[in-house]
Every structure is written in structure tokens, then in C-alpha cells.
Design an enzyme around this catalytic site. Structure first.
Site, PDB file in Angstrom:
ATOM      1  N   LEU A  85       0.792  -1.227   0.000  1.00  0.00           N
ATOM      2  CA  LEU A  85       0.000   0.000   0.000  1.00  0.00           C
ATOM      3  C   LEU A  85       0.828   1.283   0.000  1.00  0.00           C
ATOM      4  O   LEU A  85       0.266   2.375   0.017  1.00  0.00           O
ATOM      5  CB  LEU A  85      -1.013   0.016   1.160  1.00  0.00           C
ATOM      6  N   CYS A  86       2.159   1.186   0.011  1.00  0.00           N
ATOM      7  CA  CYS A  86       2.989   2.395  -0.113  1.00  0.00           C
ATOM      8  C   CYS A  86       2.984   2.861  -1.565  1.00  0.00           C
ATOM      9  O   CYS A  86       3.037   2.042  -2.487  1.00  0.00           O
ATOM     10  CB  CYS A  86       4.439   2.114   0.300  1.00  0.00           C
ATOM     11  N   HIS A  87       2.962   4.167  -1.741  1.00  0.00           N
ATOM     12  CA  HIS A  87       3.053   4.732  -3.083  1.00  0.00           C
ATOM     13  C   HIS A  87       4.496   4.676  -3.557  1.00  0.00           C
ATOM     14  O   HIS A  87       5.418   4.820  -2.753  1.00  0.00           O
ATOM     15  CB  HIS A  87       2.595   6.200  -3.067  1.00  0.00           C
ATOM     16  N   MET A 123       8.125   6.109   5.433  1.00  0.00           N
ATOM     17  CA  MET A 123       8.390   4.682   5.240  1.00  0.00           C
ATOM     18  C   MET A 123       9.697   4.459   4.499  1.00  0.00           C
ATOM     19  O   MET A 123      10.420   3.497   4.775  1.00  0.00           O
ATOM     20  CB  MET A 123       7.224   4.009   4.499  1.00  0.00           C
ATOM     21  N   GLU A 124      10.036   5.349   3.572  1.00  0.00           N
ATOM     22  CA  GLU A 124      11.295   5.216   2.843  1.00  0.00           C
ATOM     23  C   GLU A 124      12.487   5.416   3.778  1.00  0.00           C
ATOM     24  O   GLU A 124      13.466   4.657   3.725  1.00  0.00           O
ATOM     25  CB  GLU A 124      11.330   6.213   1.678  1.00  0.00           C
ATOM     26  N   ASP A 138      24.607  -8.520   8.500  1.00  0.00           N
ATOM     27  CA  ASP A 138      25.002  -9.582   7.572  1.00  0.00           C
ATOM     28  C   ASP A 138      26.514  -9.602   7.362  1.00  0.00           C
ATOM     29  O   ASP A 138      27.133 -10.666   7.358  1.00  0.00           O
ATOM     30  CB  ASP A 138      24.293  -9.403   6.229  1.00  0.00           C
TER      31      ASP A 138
END
Length: 173
Positions: A85-87, A123-124, A138
Site C-alpha cells: 500500500l505504499c506509493h 516509510m522510505e 550480515d
């Protein structure tokens, strides 16, 4: 609608639900494009020894921070593919910075995403911080399997209808 800082969430606060309660992408087509910025952070806890290995470029996998920086930038650009749902956004800038605290065995990660658009870049920035931390994990896991990643959080956001936010919110100290 709930009050800022309140623990009570109402349906009107959940913008990714339609009137039936089903998941839906928010329509931002009627919103004005504004300058938007978001900064996020994460904390990687390891040992002072691992920090020295990173500083001296002694890990077999290569330059840990350069690789983590690129991974964070790439992650920000792919957020809409990772988070439902993120653009998809036309980012103007993505930065990923690190502060090494050898005596504490910590790496503080801070990201910044900027654009001029109709929706925010929180969100980014959060995705960039998360993936940068995971990349460090990692690349260093052979030296320390007990590393932890914590405090992934939004540090600041500007632009849009909700205006300016800065962590910690007033009253949370």
C-alpha cells in the site's frame, strides 16, 4: 479521531482501510505537492572489537559502511515494492549516515529522504535505516552473532497536512 499522544486509535486514524474495513491504497491525487523530508534512525549493538574491525576495514566481506549505505539507499528506492500500500515515490535525495561509538560497541544509523510530492517519505526513511542495519549485521555476523538491531524510529518529518514532527514528541521525555 484520537488525540495526539493518546493510546486510543479510531477507525478514522487508520488511513489504509476503506469504508468496509478492507486494506486500500490511499488516493493522494487531490493533495497538493509539498516539500517533504523524513529522517529515521536505528541502533546496531555489537562489541567494541567489531567496531574496530569495521573502522580498520578488516572484515572479509569488504567495506561494511559503504555497502550498508548503498543498501539503505536502494531500499528507500524500493520501499513501495516491500511495504504493501505504499506509493512509489520520486525521491530527490536519500542519505544514510553512521556514527560509530567504539567504546559502547554501537553504530547509530541515520537516514534522510526528501522529495516534493503528495505523500510523505517516512516509510522510505525507516526502510533505509532498517536495511542499512541488516546489511551491517550480515557483513559482521561471522565476528558477532549476538548483535542486536533496535530503536528503529522516525526522528523527524516535515511537510504535508500534519506538519512538523520531531522525536521525541513533547511530553514523552
Amino acid at each position: 479521531m484520537s488525540l495526539p499522544g493518546s493510546d486510543q486509535v479510531t477507525d478514522s486514524d487508520l488511513t489504509h482501510l476503506n469504508k468496509s474495513g478492507a486494506a486500500a491504497m490511499v488516493d493522494v491525487s487531490a493533495k497538493q505537492a509539498t516539500h517533504r523530508l523524513a529522517r529515521a534512525g536505528a541502533l546496531l549493538q555489537t562489541t567494541p572489537h567489531v567496531i574496530r574491525l569495521i573502522e580498520q576495514a578488516l572484515l572479509k566481506k569488504g567495506d561494511v559502511l559503504a555497502t550498508a549505505r548503498i543498501a539503505g539507499i536502494m531500499a528507500a528506492k524500493k520501499t513501495s515494492e516491500l511495504i504493501p500500500l505504499c506509493h512509489s515515490l520520486m525521491l530527490s535525495k536519500v542519505s544514510v549516515d553512521f556514527q560509530l561509538l567504539p567504546e559502547l560497541g554501537q553504530i547509530q544509523i541515520e537516514t534522510c529522504c526528501v522529495l516534493s510530492g503528495q505523500t510523505g517519505v517516512e516509510m522510505e526513511a525507516l526502510t533505509a535505516a532498517s536495511v542499512a542495519a541488516l546489511t551491517i549485521y550480515d557483513m559482521c555476523k561471522a565476528a558477532d552473532k549476538a548483535m542486536t538491531i533496535s530503536n528503529i524510529r522516525l526522528l523527524e518529518k516535515t511537510g504535508g497536512k500534519s506538519g512538523h514532527y520531531c522525536y521525541p514528541p513533547k511530553g514523552d521525555l
